[in-house]
Design an enzyme around this catalytic site. Structure first.
Site, PDB file in Angstrom:
ATOM      1  N   ASP A   1     -77.832 -18.328  53.676  1.00 40.72           N
ATOM      2  CA  ASP A   1     -77.566 -16.903  53.895  1.00 40.72           C
ATOM      3  C   ASP A   1     -76.076 -16.597  54.038  1.00 40.72           C
ATOM      4  OD1 ASP A   1     -80.292 -16.931  54.086  1.00 40.72           O
ATOM      5  OD2 ASP A   1     -80.382 -15.797  55.967  1.00 40.72           O
TER       6      ASP A   1
ATOM      7  N   HIS B   1     -76.554 -21.499  56.344  1.00 40.51           N
ATOM      8  CA  HIS B   1     -75.583 -20.482  55.939  1.00 40.51           C
ATOM      9  C   HIS B   1     -74.504 -21.115  55.075  1.00 40.51           C
ATOM     10  CE1 HIS B   1     -77.571 -18.754  59.443  1.00 40.51           C
ATOM     11  NE2 HIS B   1     -77.310 -17.591  58.898  1.00 40.51           N
TER      12      HIS B   1
HETATM   13 ZN    ZN Z   1     -77.469 -13.449  57.726  1.00 45.94          ZN
END
Ligand code: ZN
Length: 385
Positions: free
Chosen positions: A209, A351
């Protein structure tokens, strides 16, 4: 401002007294230089108050001082106050007293300053770099206002003096990974529905992400390729806009692209129109860079509700294993957390904006493939969930 907290009142009074003193000093100096000068000077201090989350108050004092007609000095002073604990908090407590967080914070501050078009003509580039070094003391003027952190810089410190003091704003949601726990927005994991079809194959969907990131995403793509693994990248529209070529590369290498909103807000706090705006602008950026639409959607922080799931024309998908990579930012913690939370048809949250995630990924890929997992995209794993 006065409260029933004596030490707070004292703090404010001290500041007002010091301001008066330096004003009087400036006026005396002016009289000594020009005895005939009759232009009155002025000291004007006003303040604004902003409340955040019931107990936090930001006081922003604007101090305007002129000893004659063409010499106006404006300075800012802020106080961030916890009305329950009666404590004045500094930026250090906001960022969990963590030097690593400070470095990330500096990156955010500088990129906001550099992206501010209005500032560019007056920006003093070298002074700005000095005024935004990773030193706590440099960020002593801040306020929280409407879920945004406002940082103030003295006039002449990062931009030409005529421009006055500079204030920049960063959405708190953007700073979430580096905020102290009490300022963080909670992340909500997807519940395991328990209706997993067992067809004896082991699958896992790796998700990344908040990217794309020019260095970290590229390194992750290389690791994935090494294990012939497919993954899903939930991208932020504003980052796709900065790095369209990275988004395109992710697509070209056969990974899935998900929409993760434009600016990472807490969607349930927004209006329907704002939510659709977050979705649509990101869609446009993804389409502009890859020539394809996204196929899945992940709400920032996993924060969603039935109305949002209905409104977004994509599968809204969270995760089942959270690596907390944004929090520990330690490459050696990635694998143990995955091992600990692993189950078949897992959707793993990572991430692609943290170097530690890229550095720790190889160990995760090596482990999961040795355990016989096939690396698939989110869309491919959904039927088994
Ligand atoms: Zn996020």
């Amino acid at each position: 401002p006065q409260t029933d907290d004596e030490s707070f009142n004292h703090f404010i009074t001290k500041y007002i007294k010091a301001s008066k003193k330096s004003y009087i000093k400036a006026m005396r100096l002016k009289q000594n230089i020009d005895k005939k000068n009759t232009v009155p000077g002025e000291l004007n201090i006003h303040f604004d108050t902003y409340q955040y989350n019931e107990k936090y108050y930001s006081f922003v004092f604007t101090n305007r001082m002129s000893a004659n007609d063409n010499d106006l000095t404006t300075s800012i002073k802020t106080v961030f106050y916890n009305i329950e604990s009666k404590e004045i908090l500094d930026i250090q407590s906001l960022l969990g007293e963590d030097d690593k967080n400070l470095e990330t914070f500096v990156t955010h501050v500088r990129s906001v300053i550099e992206a501010n078009k209005e500032l560019q003509p007056v920006l003093l580039k070298e002074d700005m770099l000095l005024a935004t070094e990773a030193r706590w003391i440099l960020f002593d003027k801040f306020a929280i206002h409407d879920d945004e952190l406002v940082i103030y810089f003295d006039e002449g410190s990062i931009a030409k003096k005529e421009y006055g003091p500079v204030s920049i704003t960063i959405p708190l949601s953007f700073l979430n990974p580096i905020l102290a726990a009490e300022f963080q927005i909670e992340m909500v994991a997807e519940e395991n529905p328990g209706n997993v079809i067992d067809d004896n194959r082991k699958r896992v969907a790796l998700t990344f992400d908040d990217g794309p990131h020019p260095k970290v995403t590229m390194q992750i793509l290389q690791s994935l390729e090494k294990y012939n693994a497919k993954a899903t990248f939930f991208m932020l529209g504003n980052r796709v806009q900065y790095y369209p070529e990275i988004a395109k590369e992710v697509h070209n290498r056969g990974h899935e692209l998900g929409n993760h909103s434009w600016s990472h807000p807490v969607l349930p706090k927004l209006s329907k129109a704002q939510i659709m705006g977050e979705f649509t602008t990101t869609e446009e950026a993804i389409f502009a860079s890859t020539g394809h639409e996204s196929t899945v959607f992940r709400p920032p922080y996993g924060a969603t509700n039935a109305a949002i799931n209905e409104m977004i024309p994509r599968h809204v998908v969270n995760w089942t294993v959270d690596t907390l990579d944004w929090k520990h930012r330690d490459q050696h913690k990635l694998l143990p957390i995955v091992q600990n939370g692993m189950h078949n048809n897992a959707i793993i949250l990572m991430h692609d904006i943290h170097q530690s995630t890229a550095d720790g990924l190889d160990a995760v890929l090596a482990y999961l493939s040795s355990e016989g997992y096939e690396f698939v995209t989110v869309s491919e794993i959904l039927p088994y969930r």
